[in-house]
Design a protein around this motif. Structure first.
Motif, PDB file in Angstrom:
ATOM      1  N   PRO A 209       0.554   0.217  13.134  1.00  0.00           N
ATOM      2  CA  PRO A 209       1.158  -1.070  12.756  1.00  0.00           C
ATOM      3  C   PRO A 209       0.274  -2.280  13.043  1.00  0.00           C
ATOM      4  CG  PRO A 209       2.704   0.237  14.047  1.00  0.00           C
ATOM      5  CD  PRO A 209       1.379   0.960  14.057  1.00  0.00           C
TER       6      PRO A 209
ATOM      7  N   LEU B 134      -8.594   2.448   5.885  1.00  0.00           N
ATOM      8  CA  LEU B 134      -7.822   1.737   4.876  1.00  0.00           C
ATOM      9  C   LEU B 134      -8.661   0.598   4.323  1.00  0.00           C
ATOM     10  CD1 LEU B 134      -4.983   1.332   3.592  1.00  0.00           C
ATOM     11  CD2 LEU B 134      -4.439  -0.101   5.567  1.00  0.00           C
TER      12      LEU B 134
ATOM     13  N   ALA C  90      -7.227   3.780  10.346  1.00  0.00           N
ATOM     14  CA  ALA C  90      -5.933   3.103  10.426  1.00  0.00           C
ATOM     15  C   ALA C  90      -4.754   4.002  10.066  1.00  0.00           C
ATOM     16  CB  ALA C  90      -5.931   1.882   9.514  1.00  0.00           C
TER      17      ALA C  90
ATOM     18  N   SER D   7     -10.106  -1.351   7.449  1.00  0.00           N
ATOM     19  CA  SER D   7      -9.620  -0.998   8.782  1.00  0.00           C
ATOM     20  C   SER D   7      -9.933   0.472   9.045  1.00  0.00           C
ATOM     21  CB  SER D   7      -8.109  -1.252   8.882  1.00  0.00           C
ATOM     22  OG  SER D   7      -7.659  -0.977  10.181  1.00  0.00           O
TER      23      SER D   7
ATOM     24  N   ILE E 132       0.816  -1.215   0.000  1.00  0.00           N
ATOM     25  CA  ILE E 132       0.000   0.000   0.000  1.00  0.00           C
ATOM     26  C   ILE E 132       0.848   1.262   0.000  1.00  0.00           C
ATOM     27  CG2 ILE E 132      -2.078  -1.017   0.970  1.00  0.00           C
ATOM     28  CD1 ILE E 132      -1.167  -0.023   3.702  1.00  0.00           C
TER      29      ILE E 132
ATOM     30  N   ARG F 248      -2.724  -2.594  12.591  1.00  0.00           N
ATOM     31  CA  ARG F 248      -3.832  -2.693  11.641  1.00  0.00           C
ATOM     32  C   ARG F 248      -3.357  -3.099  10.246  1.00  0.00           C
ATOM     33  NH1 ARG F 248      -7.503   2.357  13.678  1.00  0.00           N
ATOM     34  NH2 ARG F 248      -7.212   1.900  15.883  1.00  0.00           N
ATOM     35  N   LEU F 249      -2.083  -3.487  10.161  1.00  0.00           N
ATOM     36  CA  LEU F 249      -1.503  -3.957   8.910  1.00  0.00           C
ATOM     37  C   LEU F 249      -1.089  -5.415   9.095  1.00  0.00           C
ATOM     38  CD1 LEU F 249       0.874  -0.958   8.181  1.00  0.00           C
ATOM     39  CD2 LEU F 249      -1.403  -1.340   7.225  1.00  0.00           C
ATOM     40  N   ASP F 250      -1.109  -6.168   8.023  1.00  0.00           N
ATOM     41  CA  ASP F 250      -0.644  -7.550   8.097  1.00  0.00           C
ATOM     42  C   ASP F 250       0.866  -7.606   8.287  1.00  0.00           C
ATOM     43  OD1 ASP F 250      -3.164  -8.633   7.773  1.00  0.00           O
ATOM     44  OD2 ASP F 250      -2.979  -8.750   5.597  1.00  0.00           O
ATOM     45  N   GLU F 251       1.566  -6.697   7.617  1.00  0.00           N
ATOM     46  CA  GLU F 251       3.026  -6.765   7.652  1.00  0.00           C
ATOM     47  C   GLU F 251       3.586  -5.407   7.258  1.00  0.00           C
ATOM     48  OE1 GLU F 251       6.469  -9.709   5.931  1.00  0.00           O
ATOM     49  OE2 GLU F 251       4.649  -9.435   4.754  1.00  0.00           O
ATOM     50  N   GLY F 252       4.662  -5.026   7.896  1.00  0.00           N
ATOM     51  CA  GLY F 252       5.392  -3.830   7.518  1.00  0.00           C
ATOM     52  C   GLY F 252       6.835  -4.218   7.279  1.00  0.00           C
TER      53      GLY F 252
ATOM     54  N   PHE G 106       0.719   4.860   9.631  1.00  0.00           N
ATOM     55  CA  PHE G 106      -0.207   3.728   9.740  1.00  0.00           C
ATOM     56  C   PHE G 106      -0.081   3.113  11.123  1.00  0.00           C
ATOM     57  CE2 PHE G 106       0.886   4.301   5.383  1.00  0.00           C
ATOM     58  CZ  PHE G 106      -0.239   3.975   4.656  1.00  0.00           C
TER      59      PHE G 106
END
Length: 97
Positions: free
Chosen positions: A85, A53, A63, A60, A3, A87-91, A83
């Motif tokens: 963190p 998002l 987010a 989300s 994203i 609320r994200l699958d991966e950073g 963002f």
């Protein structure tokens, strides 16, 4: 799905907080942010605006945030978003090496 992809991230270090990564809004993929009415105030940075998002079927709420008109003490936050963190699958942070 990615994203945001940038070489211009800004890391803000605050006392008693984990570092926070901010990204140019222009580097966020088009069509994934939906404006929110949610707002908060930080006495050190100013008023924060939020986005929800949406990536495919995943939504989300609130987010993403930004200090669109930050206080004079933090002008480097202008035009940047961050963002939550959790609320994200991966950073992935890659310094390019």
């Amino acid at each position: 799905e990615a994203i945001v992809d940038t070489k211009d991230a800004f890391v803000l270090h605050e006392t008693r907080h984990a570092p926070v990564y901010y990204f140019p809004l222009s580097d966020v993929r088009d069509g994934v942010l939906e404006p929110s009415d949610h707002m908060t105030h930080c006495p050190f940075k100013g008023d924060a605006s939020y986005w929800s998002l949406r990536v495919g079927e995943v939504f989300s709420r609130d987010a993403v945030w930004s200090y669109q008109d930050p206080l004079p003490e933090v002008p480097e936050l202008t035009g940047l978003v961050s963002f939550f963190p959790d609320r994200l699958d991966e950073g992935i942070v890659d310094d390019g090496d």
